[in-house]
Design an enzyme around this catalytic site. Structure first.
Site, PDB file in Angstrom:
ATOM      1  N   GLU A 279     -33.061  19.476 -12.279  1.00 28.54           N
ATOM      2  CA  GLU A 279     -31.872  19.671 -13.270  1.00 28.54           C
ATOM      3  C   GLU A 279     -32.443  19.541 -14.413  1.00 28.54           C
ATOM      4  O   GLU A 279     -33.010  18.119 -14.395  1.00 28.54           O
ATOM      5  CB  GLU A 279     -31.159  19.817 -11.858  1.00 28.54           C
ATOM      6  CG  GLU A 279     -29.566  20.348 -13.041  1.00 28.54           C
ATOM      7  CD  GLU A 279     -28.638  19.901 -12.384  1.00 28.54           C
ATOM      8  OE1 GLU A 279     -27.019  20.435 -12.977  1.00 28.54           O
ATOM      9  OE2 GLU A 279     -28.455  19.085 -11.676  1.00 28.54           O
TER      10      GLU A 279
ATOM     11  N   LYS B 180     -25.836  28.635 -14.099  1.00 30.57           N
ATOM     12  CA  LYS B 180     -24.881  27.471 -13.745  1.00 30.57           C
ATOM     13  C   LYS B 180     -23.803  28.190 -13.244  1.00 30.57           C
ATOM     14  O   LYS B 180     -22.968  27.850 -13.917  1.00 30.57           O
ATOM     15  CB  LYS B 180     -25.527  25.827 -13.568  1.00 30.57           C
ATOM     16  CG  LYS B 180     -24.884  25.130 -11.945  1.00 30.57           C
ATOM     17  CD  LYS B 180     -24.511  23.350 -12.941  1.00 30.57           C
ATOM     18  CE  LYS B 180     -24.335  22.984 -11.404  1.00 30.57           C
ATOM     19  NZ  LYS B 180     -23.752  21.128 -12.122  1.00 30.57           N
TER      20      LYS B 180
ATOM     21  N   CYS C 124     -28.090  23.158  -8.179  1.00 35.18           N
ATOM     22  CA  CYS C 124     -27.373  21.850  -8.301  1.00 35.18           C
ATOM     23  C   CYS C 124     -26.235  21.520  -7.488  1.00 35.18           C
ATOM     24  O   CYS C 124     -25.936  22.173  -5.949  1.00 35.18           O
ATOM     25  CB  CYS C 124     -27.317  21.023  -9.195  1.00 35.18           C
ATOM     26  SG  CYS C 124     -26.949  18.388  -8.872  1.00 35.18           S
TER      27      CYS C 124
END
Length: 258
Positions: free
Chosen positions: A43, A109, A143
């Site tokens: 990431e 995200k 994540c």
């Protein structure tokens, strides 16, 4: 359609807010990789997990996206990882999936990390991405998305669930456990790539990158706290055999995300 998919997982340290040095460092690592289908970076691979979006953000026409295209062509492998992108006056923690052809697919995200204030800086995505690549269906995420099984639920019959991360050392047990759980509950390969090292906010990262098969068995051998590259070979027959034998996905609950 390929019977195998070879994925290179790059567990790397990152230089704080320095895209040029990170690109150079990761390029050198890629030079040791050959004959793979996909290369996975952590990431925010160009900057580290920073909230200084105004300082480091790039556009989709910027140097790092151009670099990803060049490296994908050079290695003849797709490359994926997330970076800070600015678009229409907003900032995104955006994962890019770049193919050797230059085609790019994106995933913003969905779950921004409120504990670090990411939600105050970055706009969230609202669309799940399923990449059809060489006959394999991949679902890439970023994540903190790992903690939300409903968002990751295998309703699209994907083959691979993929997470790129800057997941800190104090909560790495959760990382290990949830990667394995996502593989088992979705009857898919689950791949997670995390960074190592210390960032300028004094957050420590110990890696624990891994790939798990449909049954939750780890098929990589990463060592913690060190830079390392592992090649995971995913097998189509493994997925088909256990899905046909166990049929757990047929019993999953129906739901609608609103």
């Amino acid at each position: 359609m390929q019977d195998q998919l070879k994925i290179a997982l790059i567990q790397s340290d990152l230089v704080w807010e320095n895209p040029k040095k990170n690109r150079k460092h990761l390029k050198e690592k890629m030079e040791s990789i050959s004959n793979v289908d996909l290369i996975v970076l952590p990431e925010m691979f160009s900057t580290g997990f920073t909230m200084n979006a105004k300082t480091v953000a790039e556009t989709m026409d910027g140097k790092t996206v151009a670099w990803m295209k060049k490296q994908a062509l050079k290695t003849n492998a797709a490359i994926t990882g997330s970076m800070v992108i600015t678009e229409d006056g907003k900032f995104y923690n955006r994962l890019l999936f770049v193919e050797p052809s230059g085609d790019i697919q994106i995933y913003d995200k969905r779950h921004t990390f409120t504990l670090a204030g990411e939600d105050k800086i970055y706009s969230i995505g609202n669309k799940k991405l399923i990449v059809d690549y060489k006959g394999w269906k991949l679902c890439p995420m970023v994540c903190y998305d790992l903690r939300f099984p409903v968002w990751a639920r295998n309703t699209e019959n994907y083959d691979v669930l993929l997470f790129v991360a800057n997941w800190p050392k104090p909560r790495v047990f959760a990382w290990d456990t949830l990667l394995k759980a996502r593989a088992i509950e979705n009857m898919c390969y689950c791949v997670g790539v995390n960074r190592v090292g210390l960032d300028d906010e004094q957050n420590e990262y110990c890696g624990h990158s891994a790939a798990y098969d449909v049954l939750g068995n780890e098929i990589t051998a990463f060592k913690p706290n060190r830079e390392q590259i592992e090649i995971a070979t995913l097998e189509r027959n493994h997925i088909n055999f256990y899905r046909n034998k166990l049929k757990f996905l047929s019993d999953k609950d129906s739901f609608t995300l609103v």
